[in-house]
Scaffold this motif. Structure first.
Motif, PDB file in Angstrom:
ATOM      1  N   ILE A 142       0.855  -1.191   0.000  1.00 22.32           N
ATOM      2  CA  ILE A 142       0.000   0.000   0.000  1.00 22.32           C
ATOM      3  C   ILE A 142       0.887   1.235   0.000  1.00 22.32           C
ATOM      4  O   ILE A 142       1.769   1.390   0.850  1.00 22.32           O
ATOM      5  N   GLU A 143       0.629   2.146  -0.954  1.00 22.48           N
ATOM      6  CA  GLU A 143       1.469   3.335  -1.103  1.00 22.48           C
ATOM      7  C   GLU A 143       0.758   4.606  -0.643  1.00 22.48           C
ATOM      8  O   GLU A 143      -0.432   4.797  -0.907  1.00 22.48           O
ATOM      9  N   ALA A 144       1.519   5.474   0.004  1.00 24.00           N
ATOM     10  CA  ALA A 144       1.052   6.813   0.367  1.00 24.00           C
ATOM     11  C   ALA A 144       1.555   7.821  -0.659  1.00 24.00           C
ATOM     12  O   ALA A 144       2.705   7.736  -1.102  1.00 24.00           O
ATOM     13  N   TRP A 145       0.695   8.763  -1.038  1.00 24.80           N
ATOM     14  CA  TRP A 145       1.088   9.868  -1.918  1.00 24.80           C
ATOM     15  C   TRP A 145       0.959  11.181  -1.150  1.00 24.80           C
ATOM     16  O   TRP A 145       0.265  11.259  -0.131  1.00 24.80           O
ATOM     17  N   ASN A 146       1.591  12.213  -1.641  1.00 27.50           N
ATOM     18  CA  ASN A 146       1.507  13.504  -0.961  1.00 27.50           C
ATOM     19  C   ASN A 146       0.118  14.116  -1.086  1.00 27.50           C
ATOM     20  O   ASN A 146      -0.710  13.679  -1.890  1.00 27.50           O
ATOM     21  N   ARG A 147      -0.134  15.124  -0.271  1.00 23.61           N
ATOM     22  CA  ARG A 147      -1.461  15.736  -0.151  1.00 23.61           C
ATOM     23  C   ARG A 147      -1.973  16.358  -1.443  1.00 23.61           C
ATOM     24  O   ARG A 147      -3.185  16.577  -1.580  1.00 23.61           O
TER      25      ARG A 147
END
Length: 276
Positions: A142-147
């Protein structure tokens, strides 16, 4: 200490053979493929990487408006889950142990429904895709991206929370230093806090160019990865510094991202690795 891979996303319009040959020349262990199955003949991919004594490290899935696991429309969520399963098939066919998953469409920066519902739908979709991938011995990260690219997951601790809700042994998380430079208080601390949950990582400098072109300090990042005994690939995902990086490449720009930045990425990070 580390294994090295490079995301083919930036090699716009190039054959898999040419890309793998370049990576082999500069000392890479693997290639990360773009999550568009129509781009590849998977038998050809396996042959090409085998010929160069390399591997496919991972699949960089593409989550657009038509592939949104958290969308309020059940039909759209179903379509997104079907995409996850197609990428799991692709991963198995090319021998990639890891595929990337994102809970919502890239560039969707606000809820379309209740935030709690969207979280639940994303968890359900990742779980269904993950169960299917487990049958193929494929792991999801699972990847997080910037706002500025998503409202849902921006930091690694949020990825860990979603991973725990999904609750599958073949689902972990990944980091991306470009996004982390925007969202994390301390990149190294975020990696250490993630521990064994972190099964994949993307490296890019602060301006998303090759490491050494921007102002990111990669030594603490590599030290943290060493400290958690990270076993995955260090995969470079670099792109032109533009609001529409793919438009830049389609117009013939970004040539430095081929030989020049491919060579610099691994050379720069390996120098740091030697000093750890």
């Amino acid at each position: 200490m580390f294994k090295y891979s490079f995301d083919a996303l930036v090699y716009h319009g190039e054959s898999i053979g040419a890309s793998v040959q370049r990576l082999s020349k500069f000392g890479y262990d693997a290639i990360e493929l773009v999550g568009e199955p129509a781009l590849y003949d998977t038998k050809e991919v396996r042959q090409v990487v085998s010929d160069h004594n390399m591997a496919v490290s991972s699949i960089c899935s593409i989550y657009n408006a038509e592939r949104d696991l958290a969308h309020p429309d059940p039909a759209k969520r179903k379509k997104a889950v079907e995409y996850v399963k197609r990428i799991a098939d692709m991963s198995a066919e090319v021998g990639a142990p890891v595929m990337i998953v994102a809970p919502a469409a890239n560039m969707r920066i606000k809820e379309l429904g209740a935030a709690s519902d969207e979280w639940k739908w994303a968890v359900e979709g990742i779980r269904e895709g993950g169960e299917y991938a487990a049958s193929l011995n494929v792991n999801l990260c699972i990847e997080a991206w910037n706002r500025y690219e998503t409202y849902m997951l921006n930091r690694l601790d949020q990825c860990v929370a979603m991973m725990k809700d999904v609750d599958l042994t073949n689902v972990g998380i990944m980091g991306d230093t470009f996004h982390m430079n925007i969202e994390e208080t301390n990149n190294a601390d975020a990696i250490r806090a993630s521990g064994s949950a972190l099964i994949h990582i993307h490296l890019a400098d602060s301006n998303r160019a090759a490491p050494g072109i921007g102002h990111t300090d990669f030594r603490p990042v590599l030290q943290a990865l060493k400290d958690i005994d990270y076993q995955g690939y260090l995969t470079f995902e670099i792109l032109p510094a533009a609001a529409d990086p793919f438009g830049v490449m389609q117009k013939g720009g970004g040539k430095e991202f081929f030989d020049e930045y491919t060579q610099q990425s691994i050379a720069f990070i390996k120098e740091i690795e030697k000093s750890l």
